[in-house]
Design a protein around this motif. Structure first.
Motif, PDB file in Angstrom:
ATOM      1  N   GLU A 166      50.325  49.590   9.022  1.00  0.00           N
ATOM      2  CA  GLU A 166      51.637  50.062   9.470  1.00  0.00           C
ATOM      3  C   GLU A 166      52.337  50.892   8.393  1.00  0.00           C
ATOM      4  O   GLU A 166      53.155  51.754   8.704  1.00  0.00           O
ATOM      5  N   GLN A 218      46.204  51.815  17.887  1.00  0.00           N
ATOM      6  CA  GLN A 218      46.866  50.511  17.802  1.00  0.00           C
ATOM      7  C   GLN A 218      45.948  49.405  18.323  1.00  0.00           C
ATOM      8  O   GLN A 218      45.346  49.534  19.379  1.00  0.00           O
ATOM      9  N   GLY A 254      46.949  49.510  13.097  1.00  0.00           N
ATOM     10  CA  GLY A 254      48.033  50.395  13.522  1.00  0.00           C
ATOM     11  C   GLY A 254      47.516  51.694  14.119  1.00  0.00           C
ATOM     12  O   GLY A 254      46.311  51.959  14.139  1.00  0.00           O
TER      13      GLY A 254
END
Length: 465
Positions: free
Chosen positions: A64, A199, A456
């Motif tokens: 992230e 993701q 992510g």
């Protein structure tokens, strides 16, 4: 029109604290609002260290933490760079005058690598000027690819500013190539995962051509990143490029001994492919044909039937500017150890993916064992660890991790540990007490140094609605 370009996502800065702060900083700096934003994530490599530049698949995931840039255009053909971190000074230059100094890896040079790569790809004669404010949440020199994320973000900024389009794969390949302007002989993993990440899934990244396959990580465990707080900048030291050279020399000696076209082959993966055997057989070949004692320059020349000058100018300098320097600096090469690490690590990557695909009952334990084997090989065969990394890995294992290893180039930076869900709280507490709180500097850095991560998304342009 390029297929599968990086996405353009709509955002509202008023609803995102970080974007809001970045927009306010940009306006105070340049007197107008940004036209768009771009972000590129850092990554953690779960397994497959130092093998991408040898031609082998790796298994990273995006994190992230990222590089986020606010951008506007100007009509002066000047680039103005600022950073929200006061440690990084502003930079201004005419775009036609940009220069990247390999001897001083300053923060803005990584941005200029991405800018230059896109400009040269499209032969842009009169690109617009660019105003940028950069905000980064990836710890610098930590093995989480902050520098490559900066290059990728800059490439995406330059692409959008010039209204050009490229696929994610094309962008990854350009950014991998142009990062060499600063002197790093990487293999393309960092740039590929930065653009190709999605993701919720890790990726098996393969090369020549670049392609990515989803790898669903098993339930029951999480990945925790812990920074040993020893910084290592690949472009500021020779360690990394020396390993690249040793792998190249090992490929030459193995291919010559196997009767292959050794002058053409550069990578250990190429030797494996040309030999047409399994990885296990390549490991046996290393045991048979290379000796554990270091090779001198003279012995390498004798094995290949070349002169010292030919070694330096024809092999060590191939695809790099570091050849003459390494020729002077390094008089012996550990070819057996480097080749053994590469072939065994390549096999571990494939086994890691197979376990994730098949999800056996003991998947978490099996993956942990592979991570542990990887760290031992990085430490002993590739010699890219450091005492602090080894200490941190030991603490992570004693604190409940089923697997722990260095991630990234090594010689400092981060570990990644696989921790069962039910042991996460005690794991974090034990690592804090045993590693971070025993040292004042580490204790001050703990908040940004120890964190749980999940897969992510990849790089994107962000447009305000």
């Amino acid at each position: 029109m390029a297929t599968n370009p990086p996405p353009k996502l709509q955002v509202q800065s008023s609803e995102n604290d970080r974007l809001k702060r970045l927009k306010e900083t940009f306006i105070s700096k340049f007197g107008l609002a940004p036209v768009f934003y771009a972000r590129a994530p850092g990554r953690v490599n779960l397994i497959g260290e130092h093998i991408d530049y040898c031609g082998y698949a790796v298994l990273p995931m995006a994190i992230e933490q990222d590089i986020l840039t606010a951008v506007s255009l100007n009509k002066t053909q000047v680039i103005q760079l600022a950073n929200t971190n006061p440690l990084y000074p502003d930079f201004t230059s005419r775009i036609s005058d940009i220069h990247i100094d390999k001897t001083k890896p300053l923060w803005h040079y990584y941005f200029l690598c991405g800018l230059k790569g896109i400009q040269e790809h499209f032969s842009l004669a009169c690109p617009p000027g660019i105003n940028c404010v950069v905000d980064g949440t990836i710890p610098a020199s930590s093995g989480l690819s902050s520098s490559s994320a900066m290059v990728c973000c800059a490439g995406l900024v330059t692409l959008e500013a010039n209204k050009k389009t490229l696929s994610k794969v094309e962008l990854a390949e350009i950014c991998a190539s142009c990062e060499r302007y600063i002197g790093t002989e990487g293999g393309g993993m960092d740039q590929s995962i930065s653009f190709l990440a999605e993701q919720g899934t890790a990726k098996l990244i393969e090369f020549n051509p670049v392609r990515a396959t989803d790898v669903q990580l098993p339930d029951g465990a999480v990945f925790v990143i812990a920074n040993c707080c020893v910084e290592m900048n690949k472009a500021a030291t020779s360690h990394f490029n020396i390993r690249v050279m040793e792998c190249r020399l090992a490929a030459k000696l193995l291919s010559k001994a196997k009767g292959l076209d050794w002058k053409r082959l550069l990578k250990l993966g190429d030797v494996h492919k040309e030999a047409g055997v399994t990885l296990e057989e390549m490991l046996a070949t290393v045991e048979e044909l290379l000796h554990p004692e270091p090779y001198s320059q003279q012995e390498v020349c004798q094995c290949l039937g070349i002169t010292l000058e030919e070694l330096c100018t024809g092999i060590l300098s191939q695809n790099t500017q570091d050849g003459n320097f390494i020729f002077i600096l390094v008089t012996t090469f550990k070819l057996y150890q480097r080749a053994k690490h590469v072939y065994s690590e390549a096999a571990r990557v494939l086994e890691f993916k197979d376990i994730c695909d098949q999800t056996p009952a003991k998947a978490v334990q099996l993956l942990g064992e592979l991570m542990n084997q990887s760290h031992v090989s990085c430490r002993d065969m590739y010699e890219c660890s450091c005492p602090e990394l080894d200490q941190l890995v030991d603490i992570c294992l004693q604190s409940g991790a089923v697997g722990s290893r260095l991630t990234g180039a090594g010689w400092g930076g981060c570990t990644v540990s696989m921790v069962p869900n039910d042991k996460l709280d005690s794991f974090l507490s034990n690592v804090r007490e045993s590693y971070y709180k025993t040292d004042a500097r580490r204790a001050a850095l703990e908040m940004q140094s120890l964190f749980v991560t999940k897969p992510g998304g990849g790089a994107a342009v962000l447009l305000e609605v």
